[in-house]
Design a protein around this motif. Sequence first.
Motif, PDB file in Angstrom:
ATOM      1  N   THR A 183      32.603  41.675  43.060  1.00  0.00           N
ATOM      2  CA  THR A 183      32.296  40.824  42.070  1.00  0.00           C
ATOM      3  C   THR A 183      31.318  39.479  42.707  1.00  0.00           C
ATOM      4  O   THR A 183      30.433  39.183  42.091  1.00  0.00           O
ATOM      5  CB  THR A 183      33.675  40.182  41.393  1.00  0.00           C
ATOM      6  OG1 THR A 183      34.230  41.364  40.931  1.00  0.00           O
ATOM      7  CG2 THR A 183      33.104  39.446  39.977  1.00  0.00           C
ATOM      8  N   LEU A 184      31.944  38.888  43.778  1.00  0.00           N
ATOM      9  CA  LEU A 184      31.437  37.671  44.311  1.00  0.00           C
ATOM     10  C   LEU A 184      30.002  37.958  44.733  1.00  0.00           C
ATOM     11  O   LEU A 184      29.232  37.119  45.131  1.00  0.00           O
ATOM     12  CB  LEU A 184      32.214  37.227  45.558  1.00  0.00           C
ATOM     13  CG  LEU A 184      33.483  36.463  45.055  1.00  0.00           C
ATOM     14  CD1 LEU A 184      34.288  36.163  46.257  1.00  0.00           C
ATOM     15  CD2 LEU A 184      33.349  35.334  44.047  1.00  0.00           C
ATOM     16  N   GLN A 185      29.473  39.286  44.815  1.00  0.00           N
ATOM     17  CA  GLN A 185      28.260  39.340  45.452  1.00  0.00           C
ATOM     18  C   GLN A 185      27.256  39.767  43.984  1.00  0.00           C
ATOM     19  O   GLN A 185      26.126  39.916  44.330  1.00  0.00           O
ATOM     20  CB  GLN A 185      28.124  40.768  45.973  1.00  0.00           C
ATOM     21  CG  GLN A 185      29.089  40.618  47.540  1.00  0.00           C
ATOM     22  CD  GLN A 185      28.867  41.713  48.029  1.00  0.00           C
ATOM     23  OE1 GLN A 185      28.585  42.739  47.846  1.00  0.00           O
ATOM     24  NE2 GLN A 185      29.582  41.798  49.453  1.00  0.00           N
ATOM     25  N   GLU A 186      27.937  39.440  42.707  1.00  0.00           N
ATOM     26  CA  GLU A 186      26.977  39.739  41.577  1.00  0.00           C
ATOM     27  C   GLU A 186      26.216  38.556  41.336  1.00  0.00           C
ATOM     28  O   GLU A 186      26.448  37.396  41.903  1.00  0.00           O
ATOM     29  CB  GLU A 186      28.053  40.184  40.378  1.00  0.00           C
ATOM     30  CG  GLU A 186      28.412  41.425  40.619  1.00  0.00           C
ATOM     31  CD  GLU A 186      28.488  42.196  39.321  1.00  0.00           C
ATOM     32  OE1 GLU A 186      28.037  41.844  38.491  1.00  0.00           O
ATOM     33  OE2 GLU A 186      29.310  42.832  39.445  1.00  0.00           O
ATOM     34  N   ASP A 187      24.938  38.590  40.385  1.00  0.00           N
ATOM     35  CA  ASP A 187      24.226  37.332  40.115  1.00  0.00           C
ATOM     36  C   ASP A 187      24.831  36.510  39.532  1.00  0.00           C
ATOM     37  O   ASP A 187      24.556  35.249  39.693  1.00  0.00           O
ATOM     38  CB  ASP A 187      23.027  38.037  39.443  1.00  0.00           C
ATOM     39  CG  ASP A 187      22.223  39.115  40.437  1.00  0.00           C
ATOM     40  OD1 ASP A 187      22.256  38.928  41.534  1.00  0.00           O
ATOM     41  OD2 ASP A 187      21.385  39.966  39.853  1.00  0.00           O
ATOM     42  N   PHE A 194      38.411  31.309  40.062  1.00  0.00           N
ATOM     43  CA  PHE A 194      39.599  31.558  39.244  1.00  0.00           C
ATOM     44  C   PHE A 194      38.829  31.707  37.647  1.00  0.00           C
ATOM     45  O   PHE A 194      39.422  32.815  37.017  1.00  0.00           O
ATOM     46  CB  PHE A 194      40.475  30.319  39.174  1.00  0.00           C
ATOM     47  CG  PHE A 194      41.427  30.525  40.246  1.00  0.00           C
ATOM     48  CD1 PHE A 194      42.439  31.421  40.279  1.00  0.00           C
ATOM     49  CD2 PHE A 194      41.119  29.669  41.519  1.00  0.00           C
ATOM     50  CE1 PHE A 194      43.260  31.612  41.279  1.00  0.00           C
ATOM     51  CE2 PHE A 194      42.106  29.946  42.504  1.00  0.00           C
ATOM     52  CZ  PHE A 194      43.067  30.750  42.345  1.00  0.00           C
ATOM     53  N   ARG A 195      37.615  31.205  37.533  1.00  0.00           N
ATOM     54  CA  ARG A 195      37.106  31.353  36.001  1.00  0.00           C
ATOM     55  C   ARG A 195      36.157  32.418  35.768  1.00  0.00           C
ATOM     56  O   ARG A 195      36.391  33.188  34.961  1.00  0.00           O
ATOM     57  CB  ARG A 195      36.765  30.002  35.444  1.00  0.00           C
ATOM     58  CG  ARG A 195      37.887  28.950  35.321  1.00  0.00           C
ATOM     59  CD  ARG A 195      38.629  29.043  34.085  1.00  0.00           C
ATOM     60  NE  ARG A 195      37.811  29.236  32.973  1.00  0.00           N
ATOM     61  CZ  ARG A 195      38.254  28.935  31.829  1.00  0.00           C
ATOM     62  NH1 ARG A 195      39.277  28.289  31.610  1.00  0.00           N
ATOM     63  NH2 ARG A 195      37.299  29.142  30.577  1.00  0.00           N
ATOM     64  N   HIS A 196      35.336  32.557  36.753  1.00  0.00           N
ATOM     65  CA  HIS A 196      34.158  33.390  36.503  1.00  0.00           C
ATOM     66  C   HIS A 196      34.466  34.769  37.487  1.00  0.00           C
ATOM     67  O   HIS A 196      34.232  35.659  36.851  1.00  0.00           O
ATOM     68  CB  HIS A 196      33.063  32.734  37.285  1.00  0.00           C
ATOM     69  CG  HIS A 196      32.556  31.532  36.370  1.00  0.00           C
ATOM     70  ND1 HIS A 196      31.350  31.423  35.630  1.00  0.00           N
ATOM     71  CD2 HIS A 196      33.146  30.304  36.471  1.00  0.00           C
ATOM     72  CE1 HIS A 196      31.165  30.223  35.303  1.00  0.00           C
ATOM     73  NE2 HIS A 196      32.206  29.544  35.769  1.00  0.00           N
ATOM     74  N   ALA A 197      35.037  34.744  38.391  1.00  0.00           N
ATOM     75  CA  ALA A 197      35.120  36.134  39.203  1.00  0.00           C
ATOM     76  C   ALA A 197      36.412  36.943  38.975  1.00  0.00           C
ATOM     77  O   ALA A 197      36.349  37.979  38.811  1.00  0.00           O
ATOM     78  CB  ALA A 197      34.891  35.600  40.713  1.00  0.00           C
ATOM     79  N   LEU A 198      37.460  36.147  38.698  1.00  0.00           N
ATOM     80  CA  LEU A 198      38.934  36.651  38.628  1.00  0.00           C
ATOM     81  C   LEU A 198      38.848  37.912  37.332  1.00  0.00           C
ATOM     82  O   LEU A 198      39.261  38.924  37.690  1.00  0.00           O
ATOM     83  CB  LEU A 198      40.047  35.481  38.683  1.00  0.00           C
ATOM     84  CG  LEU A 198      41.355  36.032  38.532  1.00  0.00           C
ATOM     85  CD1 LEU A 198      41.415  36.802  40.019  1.00  0.00           C
ATOM     86  CD2 LEU A 198      42.500  35.133  38.550  1.00  0.00           C
ATOM     87  N   ARG A 199      38.503  37.428  36.199  1.00  0.00           N
ATOM     88  CA  ARG A 199      38.628  38.263  35.267  1.00  0.00           C
ATOM     89  C   ARG A 199      38.083  39.669  35.453  1.00  0.00           C
ATOM     90  O   ARG A 199      38.813  40.603  34.964  1.00  0.00           O
ATOM     91  CB  ARG A 199      38.338  37.546  33.851  1.00  0.00           C
ATOM     92  CG  ARG A 199      38.865  37.955  32.687  1.00  0.00           C
ATOM     93  CD  ARG A 199      38.908  37.070  31.788  1.00  0.00           C
ATOM     94  NE  ARG A 199      37.601  37.572  30.768  1.00  0.00           N
ATOM     95  CZ  ARG A 199      37.439  37.348  29.760  1.00  0.00           C
ATOM     96  NH1 ARG A 199      38.344  36.665  28.813  1.00  0.00           N
ATOM     97  NH2 ARG A 199      36.397  37.563  28.931  1.00  0.00           N
ATOM     98  N   PRO A 200      36.755  39.608  35.676  1.00  0.00           N
ATOM     99  CA  PRO A 200      36.029  40.850  35.860  1.00  0.00           C
ATOM    100  C   PRO A 200      36.596  41.836  37.023  1.00  0.00           C
ATOM    101  O   PRO A 200      36.411  42.994  37.281  1.00  0.00           O
ATOM    102  CB  PRO A 200      34.490  40.722  35.758  1.00  0.00           C
ATOM    103  CG  PRO A 200      34.532  39.274  36.405  1.00  0.00           C
ATOM    104  CD  PRO A 200      35.678  38.742  35.823  1.00  0.00           C
ATOM    105  N   SER A 201      37.374  41.035  37.939  1.00  0.00           N
ATOM    106  CA  SER A 201      38.089  41.768  39.285  1.00  0.00           C
ATOM    107  C   SER A 201      39.194  42.374  38.769  1.00  0.00           C
ATOM    108  O   SER A 201      39.961  42.843  39.678  1.00  0.00           O
ATOM    109  CB  SER A 201      37.893  40.686  40.298  1.00  0.00           C
ATOM    110  OG  SER A 201      36.585  40.167  40.554  1.00  0.00           O
TER     111      SER A 201
END
Lengths: 322, 314
Positions: free
Chosen positions: B208-212, B229-236
Motif C-alpha cells: 500500500t505504501l507504494q501507491e500514489d 495509521f489513517r491512510h495506509a492501514l485501512r486498505p491494508s
Amino acid sequence: MTDTLSSPSSPSGDPIVEIIDTADERASDTIEKRTLGLGFWLCIGWLVFICGLAALAPILPLKDPDENFLQFEEKESALTGRVTEAPVQPPYGPSAEHWFGTDLDARDMLSRTIYGARVSLVVGFAAIAFGMLVGGSLGMVAGFVGGWFDRVVSFCFLVLLSFPALILAILITSLASRSLFTIALTLGILSVSPVGRLARAATLVFAEREFVTAARTLGAKPSRIIRREILPNVMIPMSALALLGMAVSIVAEGALAFLGLSVEKGSTWGKLIRTAVNSTSDLESAPWMAFTPIGFLFLTVMALNFAGDRLRDYFDVKELSI
Amino acid sequence: MMILLLIAVSMLTFAAMSFLGDPLFNILGPVAGDTENPENLAKIEAAKEQYYLDKPLPERYARWAGDFVTGDFGVQFSTDGQPPVSGLLKERLPRTLQLMLMAQFLALAIAIPWGVVTASRANGVVDRASTFTSFMFVSLPNFALAVILFYIFALKLDWLPDTYHATDPFWGLTHRHRLVQLVLPAFTLALPGASVYQRLLRTDLITTLQEDFILMARAKGVPKWRVLFRHALRPSMFSVITIFGINAGALIGGALVVEIYFRIPGVGTAIVEAVLREDFPVVLALVMVIATAFVVLNFIVDVFYTFLDPRVRR
C-alpha cells in the motif's frame, strides 16, 4: 516470507523514500532470491542431526532411557549418629552426569527425549507420507481428469478441511486402538486434503502446458502423462509442503499426547511434556523435565517450518498454504 | 454449497461415532454388557428404543437432523439424559467466547502497532528481529507456549492466577476474577495469532505504501504517522481480516488444548470429555456449532470487505 525479499531496503527507513527507490533495487533482489541461504542449511543440518540421533539411538553411547540413576548421599541419622547412604529424592537438576536433568524416576531426560524423538518423528513422517501418497495421487488425477470425479474429490477435500482437524483426530484415536499405526494413519488422513488441494491446483496449471499437449499428440496414455510429465513438476511445490506438513503432524501428535490420546506404548515428545506438566508443583520444582522435550520439539518444528518456507520462496509457489 | 458442506460434516461425524463406539455402556453402566440376564436384557432393549439405537443408521440420522434444525439438540447419553445438550451449550459456549474474544482482541492490539512499525521501517534492525520473533511464535506449538507462559507468569513471577474458577465473577482485576484468570490462556492463543496477523499486515502495508495516494498524502504534508495509521492501514487490512475470521472460527474448537491445560470448562473441554464418554449427541452438537461458526464467520468476512474497501462493492 517473500515479503522480506521483495521489499527493498532503504537507508533512511522512511516509507516514502522507499517508494521512489524501488526500481533501482529490483535487480539485486532477484539474484538474491535464487539461493536458499545459510538458514536453510542450518535447519537441514539440525533435522539431519536429530534424525540421526533418533535412528542411531540404540548404538550411540546414550544412557538407557528406562534406567533409574538414583543418587545417594551420606546421611547422619539424628538418633544414632550413624552415617548411612540414603537415596536423594529425584528429580535431579541438570549436571555433568545428566545434561538435562532427570525425571521423577531418576531417568535421564536427554536420552528419554531422544528416544521420544523416534516415535514423534516416525509419526510425523508416516503421516505426511500417507498424505502425499493418497492426497497427491487423488489431487493429480482429479486435476487431470476433471469432470464429475474432480468435483467429488474436491468436495471431499473441502469437507475434510472444514471439519475441525484436532476433533476428528480425537474422535478416531479415542474410539479406535491407539497404536503407532492408527495415530500415524489418523494424522495422515488429516493431511490428505491440504496436500490434495495443492496437487490438484498444480496439476491444473501444468495440464495446460505445451509439453503435456505434445505428449498427448504423440499418443501417450493419460497414466503415462501423469507419471512422466506432470508428477515431476508437481513434486517441486509438494516437497516444500512435505516439510511444512511434517511440522504440522508432529505438533498434532504432541497435542494428542497432551490430551492423553497418543501412542500407548513408548514415549513421545508430547507424552514427555504431558508427564512433566501434569502437576503444578512438579513443573515449578523441576522445569527441565518439561523444557527439554519442549526445546527439542520447538527446534525441530521451527527447522521444518523454516526450511519449508525457504523452499517455497525458492520455487516461488503461490498457491501453497496449509 | 455451505449447507451441503455442513450436512456432509454432520454425516461424517455421525457415521464415525456410530461405527466406532458403543454408547450403551454410558447410558446403563456395566449392565450393558450383561446379555444373559433377562431383566438386564429388557433394560438394554428399553434404552435402545429410548435413544433410537435399534433403528438403522439413515433413520437415526434423519431423526437427529430433523430435531437439530428445529433447535432441539437432543439429550446426553447418560443415565438420565440431564442436562440436555442445549443446556450444556448455554453453559459452556459463553466461556469459550469470552476467551476467544479476549485472545483476538489481544492479538489485534499487538499485531497492528507491530505490523505498522515493521512495515514503516522494512528490513531495518527492528524488522529483522521481529521477523525472527514472529517465526518463533508461529513454530511454537500452543501447548508448549501454554507451559512456558504458565511457568514464567503464574509460577515464577506470580503475576497472574494459575487456576480458573467458573464460579468467580467475571469483571474485576484481582486474582479472584475471571477476567484476570483468562489473561494467560488468552495470551497463549493471541501470540501466534498476532504473529500471523503482523506478517500479513506488514506485507500488505508495504504494498500500500507504494501507491500514489500515499505519495500524495505525504506531498500534502500529512505527518508520517498519520499517513501510516489513517491512510495506509485501512486498505491494508484485507488479509488480516480474512485470517482473523478464519482464526475466530478455528479458535472456538481449536482452543481445546489450551482450555484443557488451563482447566477452563468451555466448548473445547466439553468436546474432549464427550468424545471420551462416547456421548454422541453432545459431540455432534458441538462439532456442528464449531463447523457452523467457521462457515458463518467466513461469510461475515466477505461482507466486511465492502466496509473496508468500497472498490469491492461493485
